[in-house]
Design an enzyme around this catalytic site. Structure first.
Site, PDB file in Angstrom:
ATOM      1  N   CYS A 174      39.953 -35.082  53.996  1.00 45.14           N
ATOM      2  CA  CYS A 174      39.450 -33.965  53.190  1.00 45.14           C
ATOM      3  C   CYS A 174      39.099 -34.337  51.746  1.00 45.14           C
ATOM      4  O   CYS A 174      38.065 -33.882  51.253  1.00 45.14           O
ATOM      5  CB  CYS A 174      40.373 -32.747  53.249  1.00 45.14           C
ATOM      6  SG  CYS A 174      42.102 -33.076  53.533  1.00 45.14           S
TER       7      CYS A 174
ATOM      8  N   ARG B 165      48.980 -43.101  58.476  1.00 46.13           N
ATOM      9  CA  ARG B 165      50.156 -42.427  57.941  1.00 46.13           C
ATOM     10  C   ARG B 165      51.389 -43.228  58.339  1.00 46.13           C
ATOM     11  O   ARG B 165      51.518 -43.618  59.496  1.00 46.13           O
ATOM     12  CB  ARG B 165      50.272 -41.004  58.515  1.00 46.13           C
ATOM     13  CG  ARG B 165      49.074 -40.165  58.129  1.00 46.13           C
ATOM     14  CD  ARG B 165      49.134 -38.778  58.718  1.00 46.13           C
ATOM     15  NE  ARG B 165      47.924 -38.051  58.385  1.00 46.13           N
ATOM     16  CZ  ARG B 165      47.624 -36.849  58.839  1.00 46.13           C
ATOM     17  NH1 ARG B 165      48.474 -36.214  59.638  1.00 46.13           N
ATOM     18  NH2 ARG B 165      46.509 -36.252  58.493  1.00 46.13           N
TER      19      ARG B 165
ATOM     20  N   GLN C 143      40.862 -38.837  63.586  1.00 43.53           N
ATOM     21  CA  GLN C 143      40.737 -37.389  63.715  1.00 43.53           C
ATOM     22  C   GLN C 143      39.277 -37.026  63.975  1.00 43.53           C
ATOM     23  O   GLN C 143      38.381 -37.639  63.409  1.00 43.53           O
ATOM     24  CB  GLN C 143      41.149 -36.709  62.400  1.00 43.53           C
ATOM     25  CG  GLN C 143      42.592 -36.939  62.015  1.00 43.53           C
ATOM     26  CD  GLN C 143      42.913 -36.251  60.697  1.00 43.53           C
ATOM     27  OE1 GLN C 143      42.157 -36.378  59.742  1.00 43.53           O
ATOM     28  NE2 GLN C 143      44.009 -35.535  60.659  1.00 43.53           N
TER      29      GLN C 143
ATOM     30  N   ASP D 145      37.539 -34.893  62.662  1.00 40.46           N
ATOM     31  CA  ASP D 145      37.715 -34.027  61.503  1.00 40.46           C
ATOM     32  C   ASP D 145      36.407 -33.387  61.065  1.00 40.46           C
ATOM     33  O   ASP D 145      35.332 -33.942  61.275  1.00 40.46           O
ATOM     34  CB  ASP D 145      38.257 -34.895  60.357  1.00 40.46           C
ATOM     35  CG  ASP D 145      39.170 -34.116  59.439  1.00 40.46           C
ATOM     36  OD1 ASP D 145      39.338 -32.906  59.662  1.00 40.46           O
ATOM     37  OD2 ASP D 145      39.701 -34.713  58.498  1.00 40.46           O
TER      38      ASP D 145
ATOM     39  N   HIS E 252      35.114 -30.524  57.702  1.00 37.49           N
ATOM     40  CA  HIS E 252      35.461 -29.563  56.667  1.00 37.49           C
ATOM     41  C   HIS E 252      34.290 -28.651  56.433  1.00 37.49           C
ATOM     42  O   HIS E 252      33.174 -29.106  56.238  1.00 37.49           O
ATOM     43  CB  HIS E 252      35.894 -30.294  55.400  1.00 37.49           C
ATOM     44  CG  HIS E 252      37.150 -31.078  55.615  1.00 37.49           C
ATOM     45  ND1 HIS E 252      37.135 -32.397  55.985  1.00 37.49           N
ATOM     46  CD2 HIS E 252      38.450 -30.694  55.596  1.00 37.49           C
ATOM     47  CE1 HIS E 252      38.387 -32.797  56.162  1.00 37.49           C
ATOM     48  NE2 HIS E 252      39.204 -31.802  55.945  1.00 37.49           N
TER      49      HIS E 252
ATOM     50  N   LYS F 134      47.766 -22.564  59.254  1.00 38.35           N
ATOM     51  CA  LYS F 134      46.992 -23.192  60.325  1.00 38.35           C
ATOM     52  C   LYS F 134      47.020 -22.346  61.585  1.00 38.35           C
ATOM     53  O   LYS F 134      47.947 -21.576  61.812  1.00 38.35           O
ATOM     54  CB  LYS F 134      47.601 -24.557  60.701  1.00 38.35           C
ATOM     55  CG  LYS F 134      47.927 -25.458  59.558  1.00 38.35           C
ATOM     56  CD  LYS F 134      48.300 -26.860  60.051  1.00 38.35           C
ATOM     57  CE  LYS F 134      49.668 -26.904  60.683  1.00 38.35           C
ATOM     58  NZ  LYS F 134      49.971 -28.201  61.291  1.00 38.35           N
TER      59      LYS F 134
ATOM     60  N   HIS G  38      39.556 -26.605  57.273  1.00 39.57           N
ATOM     61  CA  HIS G  38      39.776 -27.921  57.889  1.00 39.57           C
ATOM     62  C   HIS G  38      39.873 -27.661  59.378  1.00 39.57           C
ATOM     63  O   HIS G  38      40.527 -26.711  59.791  1.00 39.57           O
ATOM     64  CB  HIS G  38      41.113 -28.541  57.476  1.00 39.57           C
ATOM     65  CG  HIS G  38      41.384 -28.600  56.007  1.00 39.57           C
ATOM     66  ND1 HIS G  38      41.606 -29.781  55.357  1.00 39.57           N
ATOM     67  CD2 HIS G  38      41.495 -27.639  55.062  1.00 39.57           C
ATOM     68  CE1 HIS G  38      41.861 -29.546  54.069  1.00 39.57           C
ATOM     69  NE2 HIS G  38      41.804 -28.247  53.868  1.00 39.57           N
TER      70      HIS G  38
END
Length: 647
Positions: free
Chosen positions: A341, A370, A388, A390, A392, A476, A522
């Site tokens: 992000c 991570r 991910q 991912d 946004h 979330k 997200h």
RNA sequence: GCCGACGUAGCUCAGGGGUAGAGCGUUUCCUUGGUAAGGAAGAGGUCGUGGGUUCAAUUCCCAUCGUUGGCUCCA
């Protein structure tokens, strides 16, 4: 006790009158002896109680048996007490923590003191439990004063129970006893230990007292019990089946992924077959995202420390993460990206934005790193480097709900296409007890939390609310599934975020020609490719849908005389983007078929004398057997129909 | 990170104080076969790593790394 009339309403609406007091067992016995023998507990006025509890006023009553989850839970909770009794008998002086029923079975946390404990002793405990169960000891409930309760456990020297009692109000404390064992317990319990006919202690594990890692670790014994030996056998068989579906096992058997100590733990290596699977999934989602108005972006794997200080990730996770990367320049530090992000925020900021262009949707298959706790690493479901799916979405406040709804649609489409029949939708909210865990204002949080719940409701999603499960920057909507061994994992996630736009000072020019702050959503429908594929493997047991299967066909020549024909066929299929290989080995056809079946390859194409002379192919489908002989054109039609069935 | 268990051939596993074994896979040869395992021979292991005990350690002890069941954590 007075004998007044008691009216009982049963679930079917029928009304029965008794000269009270009576118990649930009495009511059951009136219906049938068999039922009375099977009643484990009762629901009286919507509260689960002992089947032997006196009912002395009008009430609704539901008799709970093994067919009710509450019946099972009661049985398992009683089994935990039985295990505790066995433990006290075998290991005098053990101290007991808590011993509840869980989804499947029960556990008890015990402190064995200095005594060593190992798995070999489990059978002894099981046998002791069965011995005690056969005594058919009644579970007896007793109200007890706080003083008396404290006195009892002081005498016993069990500091854990004393701590539990400390948190209870006088007048609400009850003890349950069976045989020689008495425990602090709210109940309810089954009538007597004789119901417990089959027991298995499944595993031992450490567990912190009261879930606090700063406190003493107790030994947790997990077990399960049944009314019949046969049910236990079936359950154990189910566990075996689950093990066979384990993605770590299938991943190795099918050559999908591996790990290397030298590369580092929790860092998966995708083998060719697994890489194809991943690529197929990515392309599937890319296509769906183009239709949904997403724009692909690409960002680097590292970012300056400043970037994460701005986002708040550094403060929150900096110490528990991979540590900064240094360069020859003094004071220059970069972090491996734990999230995409912040990078996407900077892309948003790369030019001024007008309200007219919103929403913008940036999508990236972003690999993040991570530093997960070593004890948490697990196959592909919990790793230290993962990708991910991912994206946004930057939108105006008035667009949040519509955008959120669209993402729900996309996520449901993905889950449906991949045949995920069982998932729960979880609304993850902030923990009101721990406001320091979150950034941002209450007003923004309240707004985001209600927006999520409103949209979920409008979409008709059945949700489970979990407080304390939110991300530090926003609430979330999480799509949760279970793996083969019953563990719950988050796959897809959608998050509303008012905080990062503020921290990154994101803006757009509104129709009023003033600067406004966008809202970020997200989202990741898969969550991570790694975890998603892990669950996909377990759901399908490695029998992937045709469009995903790494090898879609295996061409099996009857003998080497037909290798040329097989080669031509291979090229024709490749031309049509069909993936496969020729089994050139000097083996009989039965062996080649067996191996292709074991590798779960959807179609086996058998070519020999007959096929070559007729220019045809014999088709065998995985798990289905011989489909007969087809021309190439007819096979392609069959193939395409199957390949696009789910899409 | 914490508690427990485990680590022997590419894979699944047996063994055990006197320098290792099976099945599958792999290689070579024979066989050229019709819908879930054709036959034979061979190769392959400093028993995770480092210390210690011992005449001798893969085996026992300690540490370490990795895997694993839980706990805690999960942007």
């Amino acid at each position: 006790m007075s004998s007044k009339s008691v009216k009982i309403t049963l679930p079917d609406g029928s009304l029965k009158s008794y000269i009270g007091p009576i118990t649930a067992i009495d009511v059951a016995r009136e219906i049938s002896e068999g039922l009375a023998r099977n009643v484990l507990a009762a629901r009286v006025n919507d509260q689960v109680v002992d089947a032997t509890r006196i009912i002395d006023a009008d009430a609704t009553l539901e008799l709970l048996t093994w067919n009710d989850q509450d019946g099972k839970s009661t049985m398992w909770h009683s089994s935990a007490h039985l295990m505790a009794e066995a433990l006290e008998a075998l290991y005098p002086g053990v101290k007991l923590g808590i011993g509840p029923a869980i989804d499947a079975g029960f556990y008890y946390d015990v402190d064995f003191g200095d005594r060593p404990f190992d798995g070999d002793q489990l059978v002894l405990i099981e046998n002791k439990m069965l011995e005690l169960a056969r005594q058919k000891n009644d579970f007896k409930r007793a109200d007890i004063s706080k003083t008396a309760a404290i006195e009892y456990f002081q005498r016993k020297g069990d500091e854990y129970k004393l701590e539990l009692i400390d948190g209870l109000a006088d007048g609400t404390i009850t003890f349950y006893s069976q045989g020689n064992f008495t425990d602090l317990c709210r109940g309810p319990h089954i009538p007597n230990t004789g119901f417990i006919k089959a027991i298995k202690i499944l595993n031992i594990a450490g567990a912190y007292w009261r879930g606090d890692e700063k406190r003493k670790q107790l030994t947790r014994l997990y077990g399960i019990s049944f009314l019949k030996q046969k049910d236990l056998s079936e359950y154990l068989e189910l566990l075996e089946e689950a093990k066979r579906r384990d993605h770590r096992k299938i991943g190795q058997e099918l050559g999908l992924f591996t790990f290397s100590k030298k590369v580092g733990k929790g860092l998966p290596l995708w083998l060719p077959k697994g890489a194809i699977l991943r690529e197929r999934l990515e392309n599937f989602l890319r296509k769906a995202q183009v239709k949904a108005g997403y724009d692909p972006v690409v960002t680097p794997h590292i970012g300056s420390k400043e970037l994460y200080v701005t986002s708040g990730h550094y403060e929150k996770y900096g110490q528990d993460s991979f540590q900064p990367i240094r360069t020859p320049a003094a004071d220059e530090e970069f972090l491996l990206k734990p999230m995409n992000c912040p990078h996407h925020c900077e892309i948003y900021k790369s030019q001024p934005r007008s309200y007219k262009e919103l929403p913008v949707r940036y999508a990236e298959f972003g690999t993040v790193y991570r530093y997960e706790q070593s004890g948490e690493l697990h196959g592909l479901t919990r790793v230290r480097g993962f990708t991910q799916d991912d994206a946004h979405i930057f939108c105006r406040p008035d667009q949040v709900k519509e955008e959120f709804a669209k993402v729900i649609d996309l996520t449901l489409y993905v889950l449906k296409a991949l045949g995920f029949p069982e998932f729960t939708v979880q609304v993850s909210l902030r923990d009101p007890e721990n406001p320091q865990k979150y950034i941002g204002s209450d007003a923004d949080w309240n707004r985001a939390e209600s927006e999520i719940q409103e949209v979920a409701a409008e979409k008709g999603l059945k949700t489970v609310v979990e407080t304390g499960e939110a991300a530090f920057y926003g609430p979330k909507l999480d799509f949760m599934v279970r793996d083969a061994i019953g563990r719950k994992w988050q796959l897809g996630t959608i998050q509303v975020d008012y905080n990062l736009p503020q921290r990154f000072e994101l803006e757009y020019v509104g129709s009023d020609n003033l600067k406004h702050r966008p809202v970020m959503i997200h989202r990741a429908p898969f969550g991570s490719l790694e975890r998603f594929i892990a669950i996909l493997i377990e759901n399908t047991a490695g029998n992937f849908p045709l469009w995903l299967a790494p090898d879609q066909v295996a061409i099996l020549p009857i003998s080497e005389k037909y290798h040329d024909y097989a080669q031509q066929l291979f090229l024709d299929l490749q031309e049509k983007d069909i993936r496969g290989f020729i089994d050139h080995r000097d083996e009989k056809i039965g062996k080649k078929i067996r191996d292709a079946e074991v590798k779960k390859i959807p179609f086996m194409l058998i070519v020999g004398e007959k096929e070559q002379s007729e220019e045809k192919i014999s088709i065998r489908a995985h798990g289905k057997g011989d489909l007969g002989t087809l021309s190439l054109i007819d096979f392609l039609e069959t193939f395409q129909k199957e390949a696009f069935r789910d899409l």
